[in-house]
Design an enzyme around this catalytic site. Structure first.
Site, PDB file in Angstrom:
ATOM      1  N   ASN A   1      65.903  39.757  16.042  1.00 14.24           N
ATOM      2  CA  ASN A   1      65.175  40.462  14.841  1.00 14.24           C
ATOM      3  C   ASN A   1      64.588  39.021  13.833  1.00 14.24           C
ATOM      4  O   ASN A   1      65.163  38.011  14.042  1.00 14.24           O
ATOM      5  CB  ASN A   1      65.833  41.512  14.201  1.00 14.24           C
ATOM      6  CG  ASN A   1      65.526  42.862  14.667  1.00 14.24           C
ATOM      7  OD1 ASN A   1      64.225  43.083  14.762  1.00 14.24           O
ATOM      8  ND2 ASN A   1      66.182  43.554  15.302  1.00 14.24           N
TER       9      ASN A   1
ATOM     10  N   ASP B   1      68.554  44.279  10.844  1.00  8.19           N
ATOM     11  CA  ASP B   1      67.161  44.628  11.593  1.00  8.19           C
ATOM     12  C   ASP B   1      66.064  43.555  11.123  1.00  8.19           C
ATOM     13  O   ASP B   1      66.313  42.513  11.012  1.00  8.19           O
ATOM     14  CB  ASP B   1      66.794  46.115  11.625  1.00  8.19           C
ATOM     15  CG  ASP B   1      65.970  46.323  12.935  1.00  8.19           C
ATOM     16  OD1 ASP B   1      65.052  45.811  13.218  1.00  8.19           O
ATOM     17  OD2 ASP B   1      66.256  47.574  13.364  1.00  8.19           O
TER      18      ASP B   1
ATOM     19  N   ARG C   1      61.155  43.038  26.452  1.00  8.14           N
ATOM     20  CA  ARG C   1      59.988  43.145  25.549  1.00  8.14           C
ATOM     21  C   ARG C   1      59.760  42.503  24.578  1.00  8.14           C
ATOM     22  O   ARG C   1      61.195  41.959  23.867  1.00  8.14           O
ATOM     23  CB  ARG C   1      59.910  44.645  25.066  1.00  8.14           C
ATOM     24  CG  ARG C   1      60.984  45.199  24.348  1.00  8.14           C
ATOM     25  CD  ARG C   1      60.736  46.765  24.181  1.00  8.14           C
ATOM     26  NE  ARG C   1      61.636  47.331  23.406  1.00  8.14           N
ATOM     27  CZ  ARG C   1      61.942  47.132  21.838  1.00  8.14           C
ATOM     28  NH1 ARG C   1      61.326  46.227  21.093  1.00  8.14           N
ATOM     29  NH2 ARG C   1      63.000  47.766  21.177  1.00  8.14           N
TER      30      ARG C   1
ATOM     31  N   ASP D   1      66.902  47.673  27.192  1.00  9.48           N
ATOM     32  CA  ASP D   1      68.273  48.555  27.327  1.00  9.48           C
ATOM     33  C   ASP D   1      69.406  48.089  26.417  1.00  9.48           C
ATOM     34  O   ASP D   1      70.420  48.782  26.605  1.00  9.48           O
ATOM     35  CB  ASP D   1      68.697  48.535  28.962  1.00  9.48           C
ATOM     36  CG  ASP D   1      67.528  48.953  29.993  1.00  9.48           C
ATOM     37  OD1 ASP D   1      67.105  49.880  29.587  1.00  9.48           O
ATOM     38  OD2 ASP D   1      67.514  48.338  31.233  1.00  9.48           O
ATOM     39  N   GLU D   2      69.127  47.218  25.659  1.00  7.08           N
ATOM     40  CA  GLU D   2      70.128  46.546  24.711  1.00  7.08           C
ATOM     41  C   GLU D   2      71.534  46.240  25.483  1.00  7.08           C
ATOM     42  O   GLU D   2      72.556  46.435  24.749  1.00  7.08           O
ATOM     43  CB  GLU D   2      70.518  47.709  23.604  1.00  7.08           C
ATOM     44  CG  GLU D   2      68.987  47.925  23.020  1.00  7.08           C
ATOM     45  CD  GLU D   2      69.389  48.949  21.750  1.00  7.08           C
ATOM     46  OE1 GLU D   2      70.258  48.905  21.462  1.00  7.08           O
ATOM     47  OE2 GLU D   2      68.138  49.382  21.477  1.00  7.08           O
TER      48      GLU D   2
END
Length: 286
Positions: A144, A193, A96, A116-117
């Site tokens: 990020n 992040d 995504r 799902d990292e």
């Protein structure tokens, strides 16, 4: 400095705050929702998205551009309609879109990630005049940023799981060069992040699991630290009438029942003042 609570939204994964035309826009990625808060009236408007949504940004051709799971879409707040601009990673259904920034030229850089990292399938792309091409930044699990320097000559890319921020040159036509390490975190800061640059080129980074947002100067020295009453801080935006009001999104995602009980404001939006203003957001050229 302590962050001040601003909005109660309880986002599963609040993200993408941006100041556009006197209003704060942000999203709840996992809640599939777009928010707009107008400080002068206090109104909080909401729209549902058909897919996971990583960001919402302004465009020169009217309406907004939304980073839906399958790719960038044009979004009309008046009609609520999403129209796809390009499809990204159709062969990777678990991927995504996650974060984005607009270059002063109007080019829009955005990253993808494995929802799902787990897989290193996240890449950074460039949307320029409606066409998408991949940059040469190495794939990673969670992209990020990117954050763009005020002069448009540098891009900061955040590899969240590696806890590394790299800096890359950008040439006159938008190509991104090889990166060098800008910051590498090895302590208890949390995971870097979302990231943005302010008007002096300082880099604000939110720390997921670190309960803080921190600013670093162009040499990588920390100049400011803001502490939050919640652990998962996801991204900062600079706005307000003079660009000196910061807004930060947070997340409930991944918190245990005990952690949520201890952090009742998790997923809400916070604010704090800054000395160095942000840059007005350029509209994407697509």
């Amino acid at each position: 400095m302590q962050a001040t609570h601003l909005l109660s939204v309880g986002a599963e994964l609040g993200e993408g705050p941006v100041w556009i035309d006197g209003a704060l826009w942000f999203v709840d990625i996992k809640g599939r929702r777009i928010y707009r808060q107008v400080p002068i009236t206090g109104a909080l408007d909401q729209w549902d998205a058909p897919e996971f949504i990583g960001w919402i940004l302004p465009a020169t051709k009217g309406d907004l551009i939304a980073g839906l799971q399958s790719g960038p879409h044009r979004f009309s707040p008046e009609s609520g309609i999403f129209t796809r601009i390009a499809e990204i990673d159709p062969d990777l259904p678990a991927n995504r879109l996650n974060d984005a920034a607009i270059h002063p030229s109007g080019r829009l850089y955005f990253g993808t990630m494995d929802n799902d990292e787990a897989m290193a399938s996240g890449r950074v792309f460039l949307l320029d005049g409606g066409a998408v091409r991949a940059t040469g930044i190495d794939p990673c699990v969670i992209t990020n940023g990117p954050a763009i320097a005020p002069a448009g000559d540098r891009l900061y890319h955040v590899d969240t799981l590696a806890r590394r921020v790299s800096i890359h040159p950008i040439d006159a036509v938008g190509n991104v060069g090889a990166g060098a390490t800008f910051l590498h975190f090895t302590g208890d800061e949390g995971h870097p992040d979302g990231a943005i640059c302010d008007a002096e080129g300082g880099v604000w980074i939110a720390f997921y699991g670190g309960g803080a947002a921190r600013r670093y100067d162009t040499d990588g020295h920390m100049t400011d630290e803001i502490i939050f009453p919640v652990s998962n801080v996801t991204k900062v935006a600079l706005g307000g009438s003079d660009g000196r009001t910061a807004y930060a999104t947070t997340a409930r995602q991944g918190l245990s029942a005990d952690a949520l009980a201890a952090q009742p404001l998790a997923g809400d939006v916070f604010t704090f003042p800054v000395k160095i203003p942000g840059m007005p957001v350029t509209r994407a050229n697509s």
